[in-house]
Design a protein around this motif. Structure first.
Motif, mmCIF file in Angstrom:
data_model
loop_
_atom_site.group_PDB
_atom_site.id
_atom_site.type_symbol
_atom_site.label_atom_id
_atom_site.label_comp_id
_atom_site.label_asym_id
_atom_site.label_seq_id
_atom_site.Cartn_x
_atom_site.Cartn_y
_atom_site.Cartn_z
ATOM 1 N N PHE A 41 0.831 -1.209 0.000
ATOM 2 C CA PHE A 41 0.000 0.000 0.000
ATOM 3 C C PHE A 41 0.862 1.254 0.000
ATOM 4 O O PHE A 41 0.609 2.202 -0.771
ATOM 5 N N VAL A 42 1.891 1.281 0.832
ATOM 6 C CA VAL A 42 2.750 2.465 0.922
ATOM 7 C C VAL A 42 3.493 2.689 -0.394
ATOM 8 O O VAL A 42 3.560 3.816 -0.906
ATOM 9 N N ARG A 43 4.033 1.622 -0.971
ATOM 10 C CA ARG A 43 4.864 1.766 -2.174
ATOM 11 C C ARG A 43 4.052 2.135 -3.410
ATOM 12 O O ARG A 43 4.478 2.968 -4.211
ATOM 13 N N TYR A 44 2.873 1.499 -3.561
ATOM 14 C CA TYR A 44 2.102 1.704 -4.789
ATOM 15 C C TYR A 44 1.090 2.846 -4.686
ATOM 16 O O TYR A 44 0.760 3.458 -5.707
ATOM 17 N N CYS A 45 0.607 3.126 -3.505
ATOM 18 C CA CYS A 45 -0.450 4.135 -3.358
ATOM 19 C C CYS A 45 0.061 5.484 -2.868
ATOM 20 O O CYS A 45 -0.621 6.498 -3.030
ATOM 21 N N ILE A 46 1.233 5.514 -2.250
ATOM 22 C CA ILE A 46 1.778 6.774 -1.735
ATOM 23 C C ILE A 46 3.073 7.149 -2.456
ATOM 24 O O ILE A 46 3.181 8.228 -3.042
ATOM 25 N N LEU B 119 9.382 1.710 -13.508
ATOM 26 C CA LEU B 119 8.250 1.472 -12.605
ATOM 27 C C LEU B 119 8.669 0.617 -11.415
ATOM 28 O O LEU B 119 8.209 0.842 -10.285
ATOM 29 N N ARG B 120 9.530 -0.357 -11.645
ATOM 30 C CA ARG B 120 10.051 -1.171 -10.539
ATOM 31 C C ARG B 120 10.844 -0.306 -9.561
ATOM 32 O O ARG B 120 10.742 -0.475 -8.340
ATOM 33 N N MET B 121 11.640 0.618 -10.100
ATOM 34 C CA MET B 121 12.431 1.477 -9.233
ATOM 35 C C MET B 121 11.540 2.443 -8.447
ATOM 36 O O MET B 121 11.815 2.733 -7.278
ATOM 37 N N MET B 122 10.490 2.930 -9.074
ATOM 38 C CA MET B 122 9.605 3.881 -8.394
ATOM 39 C C MET B 122 8.705 3.207 -7.372
ATOM 40 O O MET B 122 8.068 3.903 -6.576
ATOM 41 N N THR B 123 8.630 1.885 -7.399
ATOM 42 C CA THR B 123 7.869 1.161 -6.375
ATOM 43 C C THR B 123 8.791 0.412 -5.423
ATOM 44 O O THR B 123 8.339 -0.448 -4.675
#
Length: 447
Positions: free
Chosen positions: A160-165, A364-368
Motif C-alpha cells: 500500500f505504501v509503495r504503490y499508493c503513496i 516502474l520497478r524502481m519507483m515502487t
C-alpha cells in the motif's frame, strides 16, 4: 430537480478533486522541489530512511531461524586457479620427470569444471544480486513463501505504501523534473555564449537531476569530493543502471555521450544540446571508431567544456563486480577521473536486466522500491603511463574502481550478456590451462 442536484454534485466532486490536486502540488513544491533545487533537506528523507531501516529489520528477526549463511551454491576461495594449484603442488613431492603434473591433479580440475558448470562467475553477473534477508519487495528467495501472519501483514502494508503513496509522488516528481529539464535547457539555449550561460546551464541540469533523485528517494553519500572530475577530462564509472547518470549528475554536471534517439528521449537530447555541448552520434557513426575518437578528442581539448561521462563496460552489471572496460575512451590521451558506484540492494534492486525488463518496466520497478541508497567514491585522477597501452591503462583504472567499491574485478567482456565468447579468448584460456596442467617443465626441457 434531480438533474440539477446531480450536476451540482458533479461540480462539487470536481471542485474537491481540483482542491486536492492543488494541495498535492503545493506540498511537493514546498517540501521537496524547492529544497532539492537548492541542495538542502528538511529532514523528511532522513526520517523516512530511519523508519525504513527499522521496518526492514522485521523480516530479519522473523526469518532469523530459517536463514543460513550460504547464499551461493559454490563456496569459492579467494585467489586464482594458478595460486590454488601452486599451493596444492607445493604440499607434495615434485615428480622426478614430466613437469609438475600428477594424476591427482585430475580431481582438482574436475572439481573446478563442475563448479563452473553449476555456477560460473560470468552469467550470474547478469541477474539480480542475492540478499541475506527479504526486503519486503516482490523479488525474494523461493525458499520463503510463507513464514508468519505478522510478516504477511507487514508486506501488505508495504504494498500500500509503495504503490499508493510513494509511486504517485515519484512519478509526479519525475515528470516535473523532465519537464523542467526540457524547458530550462531550451530557455538557456537562447542566451548568447557568455559565462552566465554556462553557469545557468549547469545549474538547470543539476537542479533537474536533484528533483529526479528525490523522486527515487535517493540517499547518496559522496566521498572524496576533492577528486571530482574537472573540465577537459573523462569521467569513467562502473555501470549498474541508467540511473547512474542521475546519481552522478546530482553532484555535478557532465557532457553525455550516446546515440541520437527519437521520441521523448530525442526531445530531451535536443534541449540539452542547446544549453551546453554534448557528444551525440547517429547510428551509422557509432561504428566508425576513428570518428568517435576524433569527436571525443575535440571535446576534451576544449577546456571550457564539461567533462565527458562514459561507462566503459558498455552494459549494466549487477552491482557485484566490474567487467572488462572497452579501450576506446582510454585512447584519447587525456586525464581519466575514475568513479566507483555501489548500491545497497537491501532497499531496492538498482540493476537493470535489459534482456528481461524494458526501460519503462524497469523505471516502474524502481519507483515502487523502498529507496535508492548508494555510495559514490571519487578516485584521484589517473594518466596513461610511459609504455602503457590503452588496454593496460583501462585494466588499471578498472582495478582501482573495483577495489574502492568492494566489487569483484573480472576480465570477462560484459558483451557476453548477448554474444558468444570469441575464439581468440577460448584459445587464450586453453593455453593458460595447458600451462597450468604441465607446470614447470623447464628441468625436463633442459635435459
Amino acid at each position: 430537480m434531480s438533474n440539477m442536484s446531480e450536476r451540482s454534485g458533479m461540480e462539487d466532486f470536481w471542485a474537491g478533486a481540483l482542491w486536492a490536486l492543488k494541495i498535492w502540488l503545493y506540498l511537493i513544491i514546498s517540501l521537496i522541489m524547492i529544497p532539492a533545487m537548492f541542495g538542502f533537506s528538511l529532514g523528511i528523507s532522513e526520517t523516512y530512511m530511519s523508519i525504513l531501516v527499522k521496518t526492514l529489520e522485521v523480516p530479519l528477526l522473523i526469518l532469523g531461524k530459517f536463514l543460513t549463511n550460504v547464499l551461493s551454491l559454490i563456496q569459492r576461495e579467494d585467489g586464482s586457479m594458478e595460486k590454488e594449484l601452486g599451493e596444492l603442488r607445493r604440499s607434495r613431492p615434485k615428480p622426478p620427470v614430466g613437469g609438475d603434473f600428477t594424476l591427482s591433479d585430475c580431481f582438482y580440475f574436475t572439481r573446478k569444471g563442475i563448479e563452473s558448470i553449476v555456477e560460473d562467475e560470468v552469467t550470474q553477473r547478469f541477474s539480480s544480486e542475492e540478499l541475506v534477508s527479504w526486503n519486503l519487495l516482490t523479488r525474494t528467495n523461493n525458499d520463503f513463501q510463507y513464514i508468519s501472519l505478522k510478516l504477511t501483514l507487514v508486506y501488505g502494508l508495504g504494498i500500500f505504501v509503495r504503490y499508493c503513496i510513494l509511486a504517485p509522488l515519484r512519478i509526479t516528481l519525475a515528470c516535473i523534473g523532465l519537464t523542467w529539464l526540457v524547458i530550462g535547457t531550451s530557455a538557456v539555449g537562447f542566451l548568447p555564449n557568455w559565462r552566465i550561460k554556462s553557469w545557468l546551464s549547469e545549474w538547470v541540469h543539476v537542479m533537474c537531476y536533484r528533483i529526479c533523485a528525490r523522486g527515487l528517494s535517493a540517499a547518496i553519500r559522496y566521498h572524496n569530493r576533492e577528486n571530482k572530475p574537472q573540465k577537459g577530462g573523462i569521467c569513467v564509472a562502473n555501470h549498474t543502471s541508467p540511473i547512474d547518470i542521475v546519481i552522478l549528475c546530482n553532484d555535478g554536471c557532465y557532457a553525455m555521450v550516446g546515440q541520437v534517439h527519437g521520441g521523448l528521449m530525442g526531445v530531451v537530447q535536443r534541449a540539452m544540446e542547446r544549453s551546453c555541448p554534448h557528444v551525440w552520434f547517429e547510428r551509422a557513426e557509432m561504428k566508425d571508431r576513428h570518428l568517435v575518437t576524433k569527436r571525443l578528442k575535440d571535446h576534451v581539448n576544449d577546456k571550457k567544456k564539461l567533462p565527458i561521462l562514459i561507462f566503459p563496460e558498455g552494459t549494466c552489471i549487477n552491482n557485484t563486480s566490474v567487467m572488462m572496460f572497452k579501450k576506446g575512451s582510454f585512447e584519447i590521451g587525456t586525464t581519466i577521473y575514475p568513479v566507483a558506484i555501489k548500491y545497497d540492494p537491501k532497499f531496492g534492486d538498482a540493476f537493470w536486466n535489459s534482456s528481461k525488463y524494458s526501460m519503462v518496466s524497469y523505471l516502474l520497478r524502481m519507483m515502487t522500491s523502498w529507496a535508492l541508497v548508494c555510495n559514490v567514491w571519487y578516485l584521484p585522477a589517473m594518466h596513461q603511463q610511459q609504455g602503457e597501452d590503452a588496454v593496460q591503462f583501462a585494466n588499471r583504472v578498472k582495478s582501482a574502481i573495483a577495489h574502492q567499491g568492494g566489487l569483484v574485478d573480472l576480465q570477462w567482456d560484459g558483451g557476453l550478456k548477448r554474444a558468444k565468447v570469441k575464439e581468440t579468448f577460448k584459445e587464450w584460456e586453453q593455453k593458460k590451462y595447458s600451462n597450468m596442467v604441465v607446470g614447470d617443465d623447464s628441468s625436463s626441457n633442459s635435459d
